[in-house]
Write a protein that holds these residues in place. Structure first.
Motif, PDB file in Angstrom:
ATOM      1  N   PHE A 139      34.123  47.579  30.989  1.00  0.00           N
ATOM      2  CA  PHE A 139      35.029  46.434  31.131  1.00  0.00           C
ATOM      3  C   PHE A 139      34.978  45.914  32.564  1.00  0.00           C
ATOM      4  O   PHE A 139      34.523  46.607  33.484  1.00  0.00           O
ATOM      5  CB  PHE A 139      36.465  46.796  30.720  1.00  0.00           C
ATOM      6  N   GLU A 140      35.448  44.694  32.731  1.00  0.00           N
ATOM      7  CA  GLU A 140      35.253  44.009  33.993  1.00  0.00           C
ATOM      8  C   GLU A 140      36.498  43.198  34.329  1.00  0.00           C
ATOM      9  O   GLU A 140      37.041  42.505  33.472  1.00  0.00           O
ATOM     10  CB  GLU A 140      34.075  43.075  33.774  1.00  0.00           C
ATOM     11  N   ARG A 141      36.929  43.303  35.563  1.00  0.00           N
ATOM     12  CA  ARG A 141      38.063  42.491  36.019  1.00  0.00           C
ATOM     13  C   ARG A 141      37.750  42.021  37.425  1.00  0.00           C
ATOM     14  O   ARG A 141      37.653  42.838  38.350  1.00  0.00           O
ATOM     15  CB  ARG A 141      39.357  43.315  35.990  1.00  0.00           C
ATOM     16  N   HIS A 193      38.786  39.125  40.378  1.00  0.00           N
ATOM     17  CA  HIS A 193      39.767  38.117  40.783  1.00  0.00           C
ATOM     18  C   HIS A 193      39.120  36.949  41.510  1.00  0.00           C
ATOM     19  O   HIS A 193      39.711  35.880  41.600  1.00  0.00           O
ATOM     20  CB  HIS A 193      40.848  38.759  41.654  1.00  0.00           C
ATOM     21  N   GLY A 194      37.917  37.160  42.036  1.00  0.00           N
ATOM     22  CA  GLY A 194      37.268  36.078  42.779  1.00  0.00           C
ATOM     23  C   GLY A 194      35.788  35.990  42.469  1.00  0.00           C
ATOM     24  O   GLY A 194      34.982  35.684  43.347  1.00  0.00           O
ATOM     25  N   GLY A 195      35.399  36.299  41.258  1.00  0.00           N
ATOM     26  CA  GLY A 195      33.985  36.297  40.892  1.00  0.00           C
ATOM     27  C   GLY A 195      33.279  37.562  41.371  1.00  0.00           C
ATOM     28  O   GLY A 195      33.862  38.387  42.080  1.00  0.00           O
ATOM     29  N   PHE A 236      37.967  58.059  33.612  1.00  0.00           N
ATOM     30  CA  PHE A 236      38.241  56.762  33.000  1.00  0.00           C
ATOM     31  C   PHE A 236      38.706  55.781  34.071  1.00  0.00           C
ATOM     32  O   PHE A 236      39.135  56.183  35.163  1.00  0.00           O
ATOM     33  CB  PHE A 236      39.296  56.883  31.886  1.00  0.00           C
ATOM     34  N   LEU A 237      38.626  54.506  33.734  1.00  0.00           N
ATOM     35  CA  LEU A 237      39.221  53.460  34.560  1.00  0.00           C
ATOM     36  C   LEU A 237      39.963  52.536  33.604  1.00  0.00           C
ATOM     37  O   LEU A 237      39.402  52.108  32.592  1.00  0.00           O
ATOM     38  CB  LEU A 237      38.118  52.692  35.300  1.00  0.00           C
ATOM     39  N   GLU A 238      41.225  52.285  33.883  1.00  0.00           N
ATOM     40  CA  GLU A 238      41.998  51.385  33.027  1.00  0.00           C
ATOM     41  C   GLU A 238      42.728  50.376  33.894  1.00  0.00           C
ATOM     42  O   GLU A 238      43.406  50.749  34.860  1.00  0.00           O
ATOM     43  CB  GLU A 238      43.029  52.186  32.188  1.00  0.00           C
ATOM     44  N   ALA A 247      34.738  43.266  49.595  1.00  0.00           N
ATOM     45  CA  ALA A 247      33.942  42.223  50.244  1.00  0.00           C
ATOM     46  C   ALA A 247      33.713  41.036  49.315  1.00  0.00           C
ATOM     47  O   ALA A 247      32.735  40.312  49.460  1.00  0.00           O
ATOM     48  CB  ALA A 247      32.610  42.810  50.710  1.00  0.00           C
ATOM     49  N   ASP A 248      34.601  40.841  48.324  1.00  0.00           N
ATOM     50  CA  ASP A 248      34.474  39.680  47.438  1.00  0.00           C
ATOM     51  C   ASP A 248      35.284  38.515  47.994  1.00  0.00           C
ATOM     52  O   ASP A 248      36.021  38.669  48.974  1.00  0.00           O
ATOM     53  CB  ASP A 248      34.928  40.028  46.016  1.00  0.00           C
ATOM     54  N   SER A 249      35.182  37.351  47.363  1.00  0.00           N
ATOM     55  CA  SER A 249      35.915  36.184  47.863  1.00  0.00           C
ATOM     56  C   SER A 249      37.416  36.375  47.706  1.00  0.00           C
ATOM     57  O   SER A 249      38.198  35.693  48.356  1.00  0.00           O
ATOM     58  CB  SER A 249      35.453  34.913  47.141  1.00  0.00           C
ATOM     59  N   VAL A 280      28.979  49.581  46.540  1.00  0.00           N
ATOM     60  CA  VAL A 280      29.882  50.727  46.722  1.00  0.00           C
ATOM     61  C   VAL A 280      31.323  50.335  46.385  1.00  0.00           C
ATOM     62  O   VAL A 280      31.752  49.211  46.673  1.00  0.00           O
ATOM     63  CB  VAL A 280      29.761  51.303  48.165  1.00  0.00           C
ATOM     64  N   ARG A 281      32.034  51.245  45.724  1.00  0.00           N
ATOM     65  CA  ARG A 281      33.439  50.976  45.388  1.00  0.00           C
ATOM     66  C   ARG A 281      34.275  52.236  45.636  1.00  0.00           C
ATOM     67  O   ARG A 281      33.751  53.345  45.751  1.00  0.00           O
ATOM     68  CB  ARG A 281      33.591  50.551  43.933  1.00  0.00           C
ATOM     69  N   LEU A 282      35.575  52.022  45.628  1.00  0.00           N
ATOM     70  CA  LEU A 282      36.509  53.140  45.691  1.00  0.00           C
ATOM     71  C   LEU A 282      36.870  53.557  44.265  1.00  0.00           C
ATOM     72  O   LEU A 282      37.059  52.706  43.399  1.00  0.00           O
ATOM     73  CB  LEU A 282      37.768  52.691  46.435  1.00  0.00           C
ATOM     74  N   LYS A 286      36.557  47.316  44.537  1.00  0.00           N
ATOM     75  CA  LYS A 286      35.111  47.151  44.383  1.00  0.00           C
ATOM     76  C   LYS A 286      34.535  46.499  45.636  1.00  0.00           C
ATOM     77  O   LYS A 286      35.251  45.905  46.430  1.00  0.00           O
ATOM     78  CB  LYS A 286      34.827  46.267  43.161  1.00  0.00           C
ATOM     79  N   TRP A 287      33.209  46.601  45.781  1.00  0.00           N
ATOM     80  CA  TRP A 287      32.508  45.992  46.914  1.00  0.00           C
ATOM     81  C   TRP A 287      33.204  46.415  48.218  1.00  0.00           C
ATOM     82  O   TRP A 287      33.505  45.593  49.094  1.00  0.00           O
ATOM     83  CB  TRP A 287      32.484  44.460  46.752  1.00  0.00           C
ATOM     84  N   LEU A 288      33.468  47.710  48.315  1.00  0.00           N
ATOM     85  CA  LEU A 288      34.310  48.254  49.398  1.00  0.00           C
ATOM     86  C   LEU A 288      33.681  48.019  50.772  1.00  0.00           C
ATOM     87  O   LEU A 288      32.531  48.378  51.010  1.00  0.00           O
ATOM     88  CB  LEU A 288      34.500  49.768  49.158  1.00  0.00           C
TER      89      LEU A 288
HETATM   90  N1  LIG Z   1      37.276  43.804  45.493  1.00  0.00           N
HETATM   91  C1  LIG Z   1      37.838  43.824  44.265  1.00  0.00           C
HETATM   92  N2  LIG Z   1      38.159  45.013  43.730  1.00  0.00           N
HETATM   93  C2  LIG Z   1      38.734  45.075  42.507  1.00  0.00           C
HETATM   94  C3  LIG Z   1      39.024  43.884  41.774  1.00  0.00           C
HETATM   95  C4  LIG Z   1      38.648  42.634  42.362  1.00  0.00           C
HETATM   96  O1  LIG Z   1      38.818  41.559  41.783  1.00  0.00           O
HETATM   97  N3  LIG Z   1      38.065  42.652  43.600  1.00  0.00           N
HETATM   98  N4  LIG Z   1      39.658  43.982  40.569  1.00  0.00           N
HETATM   99  C5  LIG Z   1      40.473  45.180  40.375  1.00  0.00           C
HETATM  100  C6  LIG Z   1      41.034  45.318  39.047  1.00  0.00           C
HETATM  101  S1  LIG Z   1      42.420  44.413  38.692  1.00  0.00           S
HETATM  102  C7  LIG Z   1      40.545  46.257  38.172  1.00  0.00           C
HETATM  103  S2  LIG Z   1      41.309  46.530  36.696  1.00  0.00           S
HETATM  104  C8  LIG Z   1      39.311  47.016  38.462  1.00  0.00           C
HETATM  105  C9  LIG Z   1      38.278  46.742  37.395  1.00  0.00           C
HETATM  106  O2  LIG Z   1      37.103  47.444  37.625  1.00  0.00           O
HETATM  107  P1  LIG Z   1      35.806  47.090  36.771  1.00  0.00           P
HETATM  108  O3  LIG Z   1      35.605  45.607  36.836  1.00  0.00           O
HETATM  109  O4  LIG Z   1      34.695  47.882  37.363  1.00  0.00           O
HETATM  110  O5  LIG Z   1      36.085  47.512  35.362  1.00  0.00           O
HETATM  111  O6  LIG Z   1      38.759  46.701  39.715  1.00  0.00           O
HETATM  112  C10 LIG Z   1      39.712  46.444  40.742  1.00  0.00           C
HETATM  113  N5  LIG Z   1      39.044  46.288  42.000  1.00  0.00           N
END
Ligand SMILES: Nc1nc2c(c(=O)[nH]1)N[C@H]1C(S)=C(S)[C@@H](COP(=O)(O)O)O[C@H]1N2
Ligand SMILES: [Mo]
Length: 429
Positions: free
Chosen positions: A114-116, A118-120, A159-161, A215-217, A252-254, A266-268
């Motif tokens: 799954f993917e979430r 906020h700024g592409g 898991f990630l939710e 490091a996203d927008s 790289v992500r946390l 993400k994109w830490l």
């Molecule tokens: N930099 C960054 N990290 C982020 C996000 C984002 O938009 N930008 N979305 C967050 C949200 S709301 C969730 S639920 C998870 C989703 O991780 P996934 O897209 O790998 O499933 O990443 C989180 N980390």
């Protein structure tokens, strides 16, 4: 020479294994497979010849010998996909849902995670990406990806939710497992324990919180208590063995096992050590829950215990009377799953399901229970209990405490109706 199953002189032996399996399922398989072959025959006339006792075409033709640098699923499985919703609440914001109804076991394939965003999804050149660790530290660090992969690493399954998973269930339940429960995935993550990096920079004695920034927008940032950072938090660069996918935070992500998705930055690019939470947008206006008395629940980090039946389920295949397997996944942000109960009578009676091993902390756990369905309408549900003895609440129990103003952290028991035609539907929709 493959003679046994295809020897036209021995039709009895050729069909025997199939017959005994059929008997086990109550004899319905033959009828089903012959109607299937008729349906296929109408579309592709040659396919009927592929059924026993004939030798199927794919044993007569040489197989596809084309080199595939990166393998793809069978064309017959091409409909197993994420569903994407774009533009909510802003044009760059998007989420896509994992097809839980099509998955087995506990691992989510990377292309279906799954993917979430906020700024592409940013396109990051790993050679030009840096991770900065600074703030209340003795020796600030600016790490390249090569620097990071030289630290001792670990691989763990978690898991990630998204805390917004199942948010529709609060007030507008929909008849879909994928779009109501699919902001949930599970992978094997590889990276460096965050504690190793924090030890390397040497935290000052008054260090209590860290800030993680992407490091996203969206420049997403969240505050994380130092206890979690020093416990099981990981700075990960691989997912199910291969580099993180762009959608999951490449390079790289946390990863904060069990904590709400949003905190898993993400994109830490930056970790700052400080004394108090930063009260960022994501932890104040978002990801807090409005309670019935008008107060807000802040910092509800660990995702509460939850489970859902994935087979049978809405969006999935319908079942036939006779022997079926009820199967699903259970998870807890507080540790291991200790038990899952299943009801086939709308929650009046419960039977303990079998848990697949390994049962890991903050990881999906697959449960299974054989079920002989008599063909009459039924209502099936699963209830998870974790090692802290937390019991997954019913919808009524959850709404009673939390009201209906919440958008996040819905973890009540899901109830699927099984209709007389074998289809599953969300009983609350
Ligand atoms: N930099 C960054 N990290 C982020 C996000 C984002 O938009 N930008 N979305 C967050 C949200 S709301 C969730 S639920 C998870 C989703 O991780 P996934 O897209 O790998 O499933 O990443 C989180 N980390
Ligand atoms: Mo999220």
């Amino acid at each position: 020479m493959p003679t046994f199953a295809n020897d036209p002189d021995k039709p009895e032996s050729a069909t025997l294994p199939r017959r005994s399996f059929m008997a086990m399922l109550g004899g319905s398989l033959l009828a089903a497979s012959s109607s299937l072959s008729l349906a296929q025959a109408a579309e592709e006339p040659s396919q009927v010849d592929n059924l026993p006792p004939n030798t199927p075409q794919w044993m007569k033709d040489p197989g596809d010998a084309d080199y595939k640098g990166y393998g793809q699923p069978s064309k017959f499985a091409k409909d197993i996909k994420r569903i994407e919703v774009k533009g909510r609440p802003s044009p760059l914001s998007s989420f896509s849902f994992t097809p839980l109804q099509d998955l087995r076991g506990i691992i989510t394939p990377n292309g279906l995670f799954f993917e979430r965003d906020h700024g592409g999804v940013p396109t990051i050149n790993p050679d030009e990406h840096r991770l900065m660790i600074h703030g209340l530290v003795e020796r600030p660090l600016l790490l390249t990806m090569d620097d990071l992969t030289r630290f001792p690493s670990v691989s763990r399954i978690h898991f990630l939710e998204c805390s917004g998973n199942s948010s529709g269930e609060w007030t507008k339940p929909r008849n879909s497992i994928q779009t109501q429960y699919g902001l949930l995935s599970c992978a094997e993550w590889t990276g460096v324990p965050l504690s190793t990096l924090l030890d390397a920079v040497g935290m000052k004695p008054n260090a209590k919180w860290i800030l993680a920034e992407g490091a996203d927008s969206a420049g997403m940032d969240r505050s994380i208590p130092i206890e979690k950072a020093m416990d099981d938090a990981l700075v990960v660069y691989a997912q199910n063995g291969e580099p993180l996918r762009p959608e999951q935070g490449y390079p790289v992500r946390l990863l904060l096992p069990g904590f709400e998705g949003n905190m898993n930055i993400k994109w830490l690019r930056r970790i700052k050590v400080g004394t108090a939470p930063w009260m960022t947008r994501e932890e104040t206006s978002q990801y807090s829950d409005l309670m019935p008395d008008g107060t807000s629940r802040l910092f509800t980090f660990a995702m509460d215990t939850k489970s859902v039946i994935t087979h049978p389920a809405p969006d999935g295949k319908s079942i036939r009377p006779g022997t079926n397997e009820i199967s699903g996944v259970a998870w807890s942000g507080h540790g291991k799953i200790s038990r899952v109960d299943v009801s086939v009578d709308g929650g009046r009676n419960w039977t303990t399901a079998k848990l697949d091993s390994p049962v890991l902390p903050r990881c999906l756990t697959r449960f299974r229970l054989p079920w002989s369905w008599d063909g009459k309408p039924a209502a099936i549900a699963s209830r998870a209990i974790d090692e802290t003895n937390y019991v997954q609440p019913t919808r009524e129990e959850l709404l009673k405490v939390r009201g209906t103003h919440s958008r996040y952290h819905y973890n009540a028991i899901a109830l699927w109706n099984i209709e007389a035609d074998g289809r599953a539907s969300n009983a609350y929709a």
